[in-house]
Scaffold this motif. Structure first.
Motif, PDB file in Angstrom:
ATOM      1  N   MET A   1      -0.367  11.487  -8.721  1.00 59.78           N
ATOM      2  CA  MET A   1      -0.629  10.317  -9.558  1.00 59.78           C
ATOM      3  C   MET A   1      -1.589   9.382  -8.833  1.00 59.78           C
ATOM      4  N   ILE A   2      -2.651   8.999  -9.518  1.00 65.80           N
ATOM      5  CA  ILE A   2      -3.618   8.048  -8.963  1.00 65.80           C
ATOM      6  C   ILE A   2      -3.725   6.864  -9.915  1.00 65.80           C
ATOM      7  N   ILE A   3      -3.511   5.675  -9.382  1.00 65.60           N
ATOM      8  CA  ILE A   3      -3.633   4.450 -10.168  1.00 65.60           C
ATOM      9  C   ILE A   3      -4.779   3.644  -9.581  1.00 65.60           C
ATOM     10  N   ALA A   4      -5.795   3.397 -10.404  1.00 69.55           N
ATOM     11  CA  ALA A   4      -6.983   2.655  -9.984  1.00 69.55           C
ATOM     12  C   ALA A   4      -6.925   1.238 -10.535  1.00 69.55           C
ATOM     13  N   ILE A   5      -7.050   0.283  -9.651  1.00 73.62           N
ATOM     14  CA  ILE A   5      -7.016  -1.121 -10.066  1.00 73.62           C
ATOM     15  C   ILE A   5      -8.285  -1.806  -9.578  1.00 73.62           C
ATOM     16  N   ASP A   6      -9.112  -2.211 -10.526  1.00 69.73           N
ATOM     17  CA  ASP A   6     -10.368  -2.869 -10.200  1.00 69.73           C
ATOM     18  C   ASP A   6     -10.363  -4.299 -10.698  1.00 69.73           C
ATOM     19  N   GLY A   7     -11.309  -5.078 -10.191  1.00 67.15           N
ATOM     20  CA  GLY A   7     -11.432  -6.456 -10.650  1.00 67.15           C
ATOM     21  C   GLY A   7     -12.203  -7.296  -9.667  1.00 67.15           C
ATOM     22  N   PRO A   8     -12.606  -8.478 -10.077  1.00 71.47           N
ATOM     23  CA  PRO A   8     -13.375  -9.376  -9.209  1.00 71.47           C
ATOM     24  C   PRO A   8     -12.504 -10.018  -8.136  1.00 71.47           C
ATOM     25  N   ALA A   9     -13.138 -10.760  -7.259  1.00 68.37           N
ATOM     26  CA  ALA A   9     -12.445 -11.427  -6.157  1.00 68.37           C
ATOM     27  C   ALA A   9     -11.371 -12.373  -6.663  1.00 68.37           C
ATOM     28  N   ALA A  10     -10.207 -12.347  -6.005  1.00 70.28           N
ATOM     29  CA  ALA A  10      -9.090 -13.262  -6.266  1.00 70.28           C
ATOM     30  C   ALA A  10      -8.517 -13.147  -7.670  1.00 70.28           C
ATOM     31  N   SER A  11      -8.694 -11.993  -8.289  1.00 64.93           N
ATOM     32  CA  SER A  11      -8.107 -11.781  -9.618  1.00 64.93           C
ATOM     33  C   SER A  11      -6.614 -11.449  -9.531  1.00 64.93           C
ATOM     34  N   GLY A  12      -6.161 -11.119  -8.326  1.00 64.58           N
ATOM     35  CA  GLY A  12      -4.768 -10.742  -8.125  1.00 64.58           C
ATOM     36  C   GLY A  12      -4.567  -9.252  -8.022  1.00 64.58           C
ATOM     37  N   LYS A  13      -5.655  -8.500  -7.998  1.00 59.98           N
ATOM     38  CA  LYS A  13      -5.541  -7.040  -8.016  1.00 59.98           C
ATOM     39  C   LYS A  13      -4.872  -6.482  -6.759  1.00 59.98           C
ATOM     40  N   GLY A  14      -5.133  -7.100  -5.608  1.00 60.23           N
ATOM     41  CA  GLY A  14      -4.543  -6.602  -4.373  1.00 60.23           C
ATOM     42  C   GLY A  14      -3.041  -6.776  -4.330  1.00 60.23           C
ATOM     43  N   THR A  15      -2.588  -7.974  -4.662  1.00 58.66           N
ATOM     44  CA  THR A  15      -1.151  -8.250  -4.692  1.00 58.66           C
ATOM     45  C   THR A  15      -0.469  -7.348  -5.708  1.00 58.66           C
ATOM     46  N   LEU A  16      -1.118  -7.181  -6.846  1.00 58.44           N
ATOM     47  CA  LEU A  16      -0.569  -6.343  -7.912  1.00 58.44           C
ATOM     48  C   LEU A  16      -0.502  -4.882  -7.476  1.00 58.44           C
ATOM     49  N   ALA A  17      -1.565  -4.396  -6.859  1.00 56.44           N
ATOM     50  CA  ALA A  17      -1.595  -3.007  -6.412  1.00 56.44           C
ATOM     51  C   ALA A  17      -0.506  -2.731  -5.386  1.00 56.44           C
ATOM     52  N   GLN A  18      -0.301  -3.674  -4.478  1.00 56.96           N
ATOM     53  CA  GLN A  18       0.733  -3.507  -3.456  1.00 56.96           C
ATOM     54  C   GLN A  18       2.114  -3.455  -4.089  1.00 56.96           C
ATOM     55  N   ARG A  19       2.354  -4.317  -5.076  1.00 60.01           N
ATOM     56  CA  ARG A  19       3.646  -4.334  -5.759  1.00 60.01           C
ATOM     57  C   ARG A  19       3.878  -3.030  -6.520  1.00 60.01           C
ATOM     58  N   ILE A  20       2.856  -2.544  -7.185  1.00 64.81           N
ATOM     59  CA  ILE A  20       2.974  -1.305  -7.959  1.00 64.81           C
ATOM     60  C   ILE A  20       3.253  -0.122  -7.037  1.00 64.81           C
ATOM     61  N   ALA A  21       2.532  -0.063  -5.921  1.00 64.25           N
ATOM     62  CA  ALA A  21       2.745   1.025  -4.968  1.00 64.25           C
ATOM     63  C   ALA A  21       4.175   1.007  -4.439  1.00 64.25           C
ATOM     64  N   GLY A  22       4.668  -0.169  -4.102  1.00 66.22           N
ATOM     65  CA  GLY A  22       6.033  -0.282  -3.613  1.00 66.22           C
ATOM     66  C   GLY A  22       7.049   0.117  -4.667  1.00 66.22           C
ATOM     67  N   HIS A  23       6.797  -0.249  -5.908  1.00 65.66           N
ATOM     68  CA  HIS A  23       7.712   0.066  -7.013  1.00 65.66           C
ATOM     69  C   HIS A  23       7.867   1.574  -7.196  1.00 65.66           C
ATOM     70  N   PHE A  24       6.750   2.296  -7.121  1.00 69.26           N
ATOM     71  CA  PHE A  24       6.797   3.739  -7.369  1.00 69.26           C
ATOM     72  C   PHE A  24       6.939   4.574  -6.096  1.00 69.26           C
ATOM     73  N   GLY A  25       6.877   3.945  -4.935  1.00 69.23           N
ATOM     74  CA  GLY A  25       6.947   4.696  -3.690  1.00 69.23           C
ATOM     75  C   GLY A  25       5.654   5.414  -3.361  1.00 69.23           C
ATOM     76  N   TYR A  26       4.529   4.837  -3.807  1.00 69.12           N
ATOM     77  CA  TYR A  26       3.215   5.412  -3.545  1.00 69.12           C
ATOM     78  C   TYR A  26       2.563   4.703  -2.357  1.00 69.12           C
ATOM     79  N   VAL A  27       1.511   5.320  -1.830  1.00 68.18           N
ATOM     80  CA  VAL A  27       0.731   4.670  -0.784  1.00 68.18           C
ATOM     81  C   VAL A  27      -0.277   3.733  -1.450  1.00 68.18           C
ATOM     82  N   TRP A  28      -0.731   2.742  -0.705  1.00 63.13           N
ATOM     83  CA  TRP A  28      -1.645   1.736  -1.248  1.00 63.13           C
ATOM     84  C   TRP A  28      -2.814   1.525  -0.315  1.00 63.13           C
ATOM     85  N   LEU A  29      -4.001   1.404  -0.901  1.00 59.58           N
ATOM     86  CA  LEU A  29      -5.186   1.114  -0.111  1.00 59.58           C
ATOM     87  C   LEU A  29      -5.971  -0.027  -0.742  1.00 59.58           C
ATOM     88  N   ASP A  30      -6.147  -1.087   0.029  1.00 57.39           N
ATOM     89  CA  ASP A  30      -7.037  -2.179  -0.345  1.00 57.39           C
ATOM     90  C   ASP A  30      -8.413  -1.759   0.139  1.00 57.39           C
TER      91      ASP A  30
END
Length: 213
Positions: A1-30
């Motif tokens: 499973m690959i989840i791609a999260i894009d967006g401009p600076a300070a849109s919240g994508k990083g915090t969101l991606a980290q939360r999603i990865a933790g929820h599903f037990g996936y790895v996360w890369l900023d």
């Protein structure tokens, strides 16, 4: 499973991606940290950020274990990252690293600006996170204040506007919403609301239904 999260600076994508990865037990890369690290290393070498060859050498020699360097989160490095990120050779040098990371089982969440369009165009789920520029600037300003950085809100607004312009206008992998990405506007959302909205999008997409508007 690959989840791609894009967006401009300070849109919240990083915090969101980290939360999603933790929820599903996936790895996360900023993925933004990769470009910040390249900028840091160009600085360290005494080279010019506009020197495409020097930036490409730094990207090719990047030590992934250094991505935890706290200095990468500074305002100066963040701005420098958007300069080196415009060099096609830098993006090419980091492409395989990102794609290999995305293949990590059982799944990976990557956030950046070209994940759904260039890095992982066949990602299972694509979310494009955005927010009004004033809201994004306020979030980034509060982040800087918490870190003790001396910056004004007005300065941050201008920096965000300039960053948006550079990201959208660069020739190599400009910031774009992938045609099959679901838009998530977090202007009126706190992180909990944005997280729940993202989970709903992921659920709908992976179950084969149309994503909610």
């Amino acid at each position: 499973m690959i989840i791609a999260i894009d967006g401009p600076a300070a849109s919240g994508k990083g915090t969101l991606a980290q939360r999603i990865a933790g929820h599903f037990g996936y790895v996360w890369l900023d993925t933004g940290l990769l470009y910040r690290a390249v900028a840091r290393d160009v600085f360290a070498a005494g080279a010019d950020l506009e020197d495409a060859e020097a930036a490409a050498r730094a990207a090719a020699a990047l030590d992934a274990t250094s991505l935890g360097d706290a200095a990468l989160r500074s305002t100066a490095v963040g701005e420098a990252a958007s300069v080196v990120a415009k060099h096609p050779a830098v993006r090419a040098a980091l492409l395989d690293f990102q794609r290999n990371f995305a293949r990590t089982p059982p799944g990976a969440v990557l956030d950046g600006r070209d994940i759904g369009t260039v890095i992982c165009p066949h990602a299972d789920v694509k979310i494009f996170v955005t927010a009004d520029v004033e809201v994004r600037a306020r979030r980034r300003f509060e982040e800087y204040v918490r870190r003790g950085e001396n910056v004004t809100y007005e300065e941050v607004v201008e920096v965000i506007r300039q960053r948006d312009a550079r990201d959208a206008s660069r020739a190599a992998a400009p910031l774009l919403q992938a045609p099959d990405a679901v838009l998530l506007d977090t202007t009126e959302m706190d992180i909990e609301a944005a997280f729940e909205a993202a989970l709903a999008i992921i659920s709908h997409v992976t179950s084969g239904r149309s994503a909610p508007c």
